[in-house]
Design a protein around this motif. Structure first.
Motif, PDB file in Angstrom:
ATOM      1  N   VAL A 161       9.114  -6.162   6.028  1.00 34.91           N
ATOM      2  CA  VAL A 161       9.413  -6.903   4.395  1.00 34.91           C
ATOM      3  C   VAL A 161       9.649  -6.330   3.531  1.00 34.91           C
ATOM      4  CG1 VAL A 161       8.070  -9.164   3.173  1.00 34.91           C
ATOM      5  CG2 VAL A 161       8.162  -8.812   6.017  1.00 34.91           C
ATOM      6  N   ALA A 162       9.967  -6.344   2.618  1.00 33.73           N
ATOM      7  CA  ALA A 162      10.031  -5.714   1.101  1.00 33.73           C
ATOM      8  C   ALA A 162       9.606  -6.272  -0.251  1.00 33.73           C
ATOM      9  CB  ALA A 162      11.545  -4.661   1.400  1.00 33.73           C
ATOM     10  N   ASP A 163       9.257  -5.747  -1.032  1.00 34.80           N
ATOM     11  CA  ASP A 163       8.358  -6.693  -1.690  1.00 34.80           C
ATOM     12  C   ASP A 163       7.706  -6.440  -3.086  1.00 34.80           C
ATOM     13  OD1 ASP A 163       8.483  -8.823  -3.721  1.00 34.80           O
ATOM     14  OD2 ASP A 163       8.188 -10.830  -2.072  1.00 34.80           O
ATOM     15  N   ASP A 164       7.903  -5.937  -3.499  1.00 33.07           N
ATOM     16  CA  ASP A 164       6.660  -5.580  -4.861  1.00 33.07           C
ATOM     17  C   ASP A 164       5.683  -6.143  -5.171  1.00 33.07           C
ATOM     18  OD1 ASP A 164       8.186  -6.797  -6.641  1.00 33.07           O
ATOM     19  OD2 ASP A 164       9.018  -5.899  -7.910  1.00 33.07           O
ATOM     20  N   ASP A 165       5.696  -7.836  -4.772  1.00 34.80           N
ATOM     21  CA  ASP A 165       4.347  -8.378  -5.213  1.00 34.80           C
ATOM     22  C   ASP A 165       3.430  -8.358  -4.365  1.00 34.80           C
ATOM     23  OD1 ASP A 165       2.808 -10.229  -6.293  1.00 34.80           O
ATOM     24  OD2 ASP A 165       4.218 -12.314  -5.708  1.00 34.80           O
ATOM     25  N   PRO A 166       1.995  -7.923  -4.355  1.00 40.36           N
ATOM     26  CA  PRO A 166       1.898  -7.549  -3.304  1.00 40.36           C
ATOM     27  C   PRO A 166       1.364  -9.044  -2.648  1.00 40.36           C
ATOM     28  CG  PRO A 166       0.898  -6.164  -5.096  1.00 40.36           C
ATOM     29  CD  PRO A 166       2.852  -7.308  -5.958  1.00 40.36           C
ATOM     30  N   GLY A 167       1.057  -9.963  -3.797  1.00 37.88           N
ATOM     31  CA  GLY A 167       0.537 -11.075  -2.827  1.00 37.88           C
ATOM     32  C   GLY A 167       1.539 -12.239  -2.591  1.00 37.88           C
ATOM     33  N   SER A 168       3.141 -11.827  -2.609  1.00 36.01           N
ATOM     34  CA  SER A 168       4.509 -12.814  -1.405  1.00 36.01           C
ATOM     35  C   SER A 168       4.463 -11.384  -0.406  1.00 36.01           C
ATOM     36  CB  SER A 168       5.657 -12.534  -1.871  1.00 36.01           C
ATOM     37  OG  SER A 168       5.172 -13.036  -3.263  1.00 36.01           O
ATOM     38  N   LEU A 169       3.962 -10.469  -0.494  1.00 37.26           N
ATOM     39  CA  LEU A 169       4.200  -9.091   0.588  1.00 37.26           C
ATOM     40  C   LEU A 169       2.696  -9.570   1.378  1.00 37.26           C
ATOM     41  CD1 LEU A 169       5.843  -6.937   1.292  1.00 37.26           C
ATOM     42  CD2 LEU A 169       4.213  -5.542   0.991  1.00 37.26           C
ATOM     43  N   MET A 208       6.589  -4.517   9.589  1.00 34.24           N
ATOM     44  CA  MET A 208       6.237  -3.178   8.760  1.00 34.24           C
ATOM     45  C   MET A 208       7.080  -3.571   7.040  1.00 34.24           C
ATOM     46  SD  MET A 208       9.531  -0.627   9.871  1.00 34.24           S
ATOM     47  CE  MET A 208       9.470  -1.188  11.551  1.00 34.24           C
ATOM     48  N   THR A 209       6.191  -3.377   6.034  1.00 35.48           N
ATOM     49  CA  THR A 209       6.020  -3.550   4.398  1.00 35.48           C
ATOM     50  C   THR A 209       6.617  -2.443   4.022  1.00 35.48           C
ATOM     51  OG1 THR A 209       3.797  -3.061   4.195  1.00 35.48           O
ATOM     52  CG2 THR A 209       4.356  -5.430   5.256  1.00 35.48           C
ATOM     53  N   ALA A 210       7.172  -2.731   2.647  1.00 25.44           N
ATOM     54  CA  ALA A 210       7.927  -1.841   1.874  1.00 25.44           C
ATOM     55  C   ALA A 210       7.552  -2.341   0.547  1.00 25.44           C
ATOM     56  CB  ALA A 210       9.488  -1.183   1.900  1.00 25.44           C
ATOM     57  N   ALA A 211       7.262  -1.370  -0.985  1.00 23.26           N
ATOM     58  CA  ALA A 211       6.699  -2.040  -1.864  1.00 23.26           C
ATOM     59  C   ALA A 211       7.997  -1.788  -2.759  1.00 23.26           C
ATOM     60  CB  ALA A 211       4.966  -1.491  -2.799  1.00 23.26           C
ATOM     61  N   ASP A 212       8.527  -1.520  -2.311  1.00 24.38           N
ATOM     62  CA  ASP A 212      10.330  -1.449  -3.054  1.00 24.38           C
ATOM     63  C   ASP A 212      11.024  -1.706  -2.604  1.00 24.38           C
ATOM     64  OD1 ASP A 212      10.789   1.185  -3.038  1.00 24.38           O
ATOM     65  OD2 ASP A 212       9.128   1.923  -4.251  1.00 24.38           O
ATOM     66  N   GLY A 213      12.537  -1.248  -2.399  1.00 25.13           N
ATOM     67  CA  GLY A 213      13.440  -1.736  -2.231  1.00 25.13           C
ATOM     68  C   GLY A 213      13.918   0.421  -1.359  1.00 25.13           C
ATOM     69  N   GLY A 214      13.733   1.457  -2.378  1.00 24.49           N
ATOM     70  CA  GLY A 214      13.955   2.777  -2.118  1.00 24.49           C
ATOM     71  C   GLY A 214      12.602   2.891  -0.363  1.00 24.49           C
ATOM     72  N   GLU A 215      11.793   2.602  -0.701  1.00 33.68           N
ATOM     73  CA  GLU A 215      11.186   2.345   0.449  1.00 33.68           C
ATOM     74  C   GLU A 215      10.773   1.696   2.108  1.00 33.68           C
ATOM     75  OE1 GLU A 215       6.690   1.853   1.750  1.00 33.68           O
ATOM     76  OE2 GLU A 215       6.505   1.309  -0.061  1.00 33.68           O
ATOM     77  N   ALA A 216      11.702   0.448   1.732  1.00 35.64           N
ATOM     78  CA  ALA A 216      12.488  -0.351   2.937  1.00 35.64           C
ATOM     79  C   ALA A 216      14.039   0.472   3.161  1.00 35.64           C
ATOM     80  CB  ALA A 216      12.927  -2.037   1.924  1.00 35.64           C
ATOM     81  N   TRP A 217      14.354   1.120   2.406  1.00 35.43           N
ATOM     82  CA  TRP A 217      15.964   1.399   2.879  1.00 35.43           C
ATOM     83  C   TRP A 217      14.840   2.798   4.059  1.00 35.43           C
ATOM     84  CZ3 TRP A 217      19.908   1.576   4.196  1.00 35.43           C
ATOM     85  CH2 TRP A 217      21.113   2.539   4.723  1.00 35.43           C
ATOM     86  N   ALA A 218      14.267   3.677   3.645  1.00 34.36           N
ATOM     87  CA  ALA A 218      13.622   4.723   4.119  1.00 34.36           C
ATOM     88  C   ALA A 218      13.081   4.460   5.506  1.00 34.36           C
ATOM     89  CB  ALA A 218      12.614   5.454   3.387  1.00 34.36           C
ATOM     90  N   LEU A 219      12.453   2.763   5.555  1.00 35.42           N
ATOM     91  CA  LEU A 219      11.994   2.475   6.800  1.00 35.42           C
ATOM     92  C   LEU A 219      12.968   1.599   7.804  1.00 35.42           C
ATOM     93  CD1 LEU A 219       9.210   0.740   5.940  1.00 35.42           C
ATOM     94  CD2 LEU A 219       8.492   2.850   6.995  1.00 35.42           C
ATOM     95  N   PHE A 220      13.835   1.119   6.835  1.00 39.23           N
ATOM     96  CA  PHE A 220      14.916   0.808   7.189  1.00 39.23           C
ATOM     97  C   PHE A 220      15.672   2.668   8.788  1.00 39.23           C
ATOM     98  CE2 PHE A 220      19.289   0.216   8.543  1.00 39.23           C
ATOM     99  CZ  PHE A 220      19.994  -0.939   8.910  1.00 39.23           C
ATOM    100  N   GLN A 221      15.922   2.955   8.086  1.00 33.99           N
ATOM    101  CA  GLN A 221      16.491   4.056   8.345  1.00 33.99           C
ATOM    102  C   GLN A 221      15.602   4.644   9.906  1.00 33.99           C
ATOM    103  OE1 GLN A 221      17.806   6.454   5.096  1.00 33.99           O
ATOM    104  NE2 GLN A 221      19.475   6.508   5.453  1.00 33.99           N
ATOM    105  N   ALA A 222      14.602   5.308   9.975  1.00 29.21           N
ATOM    106  CA  ALA A 222      13.516   5.356  10.901  1.00 29.21           C
ATOM    107  C   ALA A 222      13.452   4.229  11.487  1.00 29.21           C
ATOM    108  CB  ALA A 222      12.177   6.090   9.409  1.00 29.21           C
ATOM    109  N   HIS A 223      13.549   3.541  11.700  1.00 24.87           N
ATOM    110  CA  HIS A 223      13.013   2.683  12.190  1.00 24.87           C
ATOM    111  C   HIS A 223      13.923   1.232  12.987  1.00 24.87           C
ATOM    112  CE1 HIS A 223       8.885   3.941  12.012  1.00 24.87           C
ATOM    113  NE2 HIS A 223       8.560   4.039  10.754  1.00 24.87           N
ATOM    114  N   ARG A 224      14.944   0.658  11.693  1.00 25.62           N
ATOM    115  CA  ARG A 224      16.663  -0.062  12.348  1.00 25.62           C
ATOM    116  C   ARG A 224      16.085  -1.008  13.092  1.00 25.62           C
ATOM    117  NH1 ARG A 224      20.864   1.721  10.294  1.00 25.62           N
ATOM    118  NH2 ARG A 224      20.998   4.110  10.712  1.00 25.62           N
ATOM    119  N   PRO A 225      14.593  -1.844  11.809  1.00 26.69           N
ATOM    120  CA  PRO A 225      14.027  -3.110  12.366  1.00 26.69           C
ATOM    121  C   PRO A 225      15.637  -4.338  12.683  1.00 26.69           C
ATOM    122  CG  PRO A 225      14.229  -2.667  10.415  1.00 26.69           C
ATOM    123  CD  PRO A 225      14.365  -1.155  11.092  1.00 26.69           C
TER     124      PRO A 225
END
Length: 302
Positions: free
Chosen positions: A5-13, A28-45
């Motif tokens: 889940v990727a969202d820069d709004d903490p409440g929505s996250l 797993m969560t990410a607070a922005d698109g860059g973090e989400a892309w790194a998590l995707f490449q590492a974990h392949r959700p």
């Protein structure tokens, strides 16, 4: 499923994470698109639930990056958007999203999307499995279980390119069961099939782990020996010939009285830079010379 889940709004996250975990999935969560892309490449959700508007990389860019990867297993993407216009929905789907949910997020709605995602990702996983099985079957000889000509052409092309690039030697050995036609005539085709399986198993057992053993056609087998010069290759094939003789398969149609084979060996090296096709031709010529010299032996190409 593994859900990112990727969202820069903490409440929505927090709401999205709670909904995912209540649905029984790992999150797993990410607070922005860059973090989400790194998590995707590492974990392949299996599933990505992403906000449309985020810093560093927005949801549309994240969708496009995921689809550009083209991994073996499919990732289901749900786009979260507070902009429910048709143009926004269409742009999300065109970027690679599978579905969308409008904000503020309704946990029940996300739960239903995850049910659909589970069905779709399971279907894609099944299809990927069947593709792997069919690909393996297409490259395997059904009688002996060895690789076939299709796999040989792929492997030999890669090995030749790598050897030429790094200046490494390799050898090929073409083996042909001696007087096999008369063996079939004397003992029948079922016995002939059993004999070919025995020879194939013996060649595979003698070869090194890095070597390739292929059914070349009929009663012919090909050994591809990376990082092996012709002298070492001949020694290996001679060990295989001794092992086949040790099987003591009776063959009244052969002067030796038992099943054996002849082989021709050729090699690629710094002093003999030729094409893979030429190596096969040279091995075939050496095999012919071994047959002409009385069979049941291994000959090197000139």
């Amino acid at each position: 499923m593994r859900v990112l889940v990727a969202d820069d709004d903490p409440g929505s996250l927090l709401v999205a994470r709670a909904a995912v975990e209540r649905s029984g999935h790992d999150c797993m969560t990410a607070a922005d698109g860059g973090e989400a892309w790194a998590l995707f490449q590492a974990h392949r959700p299996d599933v990505v639930v992403t906000d449309r508007m985020m810093p560093v990389m927005d949801g549309l860019e994240l969708c496009r990056a995921i689809r550009a990867e083209e991994p073996e297993l499919y990732t289901y993407i749900v786009l979260l958007t507070s902009q429910g216009s048709r143009d926004d929905v269409l742009s999300g789907l065109e970027a690679g999203a599978d579905d969308y949910v409008t904000k503020p997020l309704d946990p029940f709605v996300l739960h239903t999307r995850l049910l659909v995602a589970l069905r779709i990702t399971t279907l894609h996983a099944d299809l990927a499995h069947y593709r792997r099985v069919l690909s393996e079957q297409a490259r395997t000889d059904p009688l002996t279980g060895l690789h076939n000509r299709l796999k040989l052409s792929e492997d030999l092309e890669q090995l030749h390119a790598r050897s030429a690039r790094h200046g490494e030697e390799y050898s090929v050995a073409l083996c042909d069961v001696d007087n096999f036609k008369s063996y079939n005539d004397l003992y029948g085709h079922q016995a002939g099939d059993l004999a070919l399986r025995a020879v194939a198993s013996t060649l595979a057992a003698t070869a090194r782990r890095t070597d390739g053993v292929y059914r070349f056609g009929g009663e012919e087998f090909l050994l591809v020996l990376p990082r092996q010069g012709v002298i070492g290759a001949r020694a290996l094939v001679e060990r295989a010939l001794c092992a086949v003789r040790d099987l003591a398969i009776p063959h009244a149609g052969d002067p030796s009285g038992q099943l054996g084979f002849s082989a021709g060996v050729s090699g690629f090296s710094a002093g003999h830079v030729v094409s893979a096709e030429m190596l096969l031709n040279e091995a075939d010529a050496a095999l012919y010379a071994a047959k002409a010299a009385g069979r049941n032996q291994v000959m090197l190409a000139p």
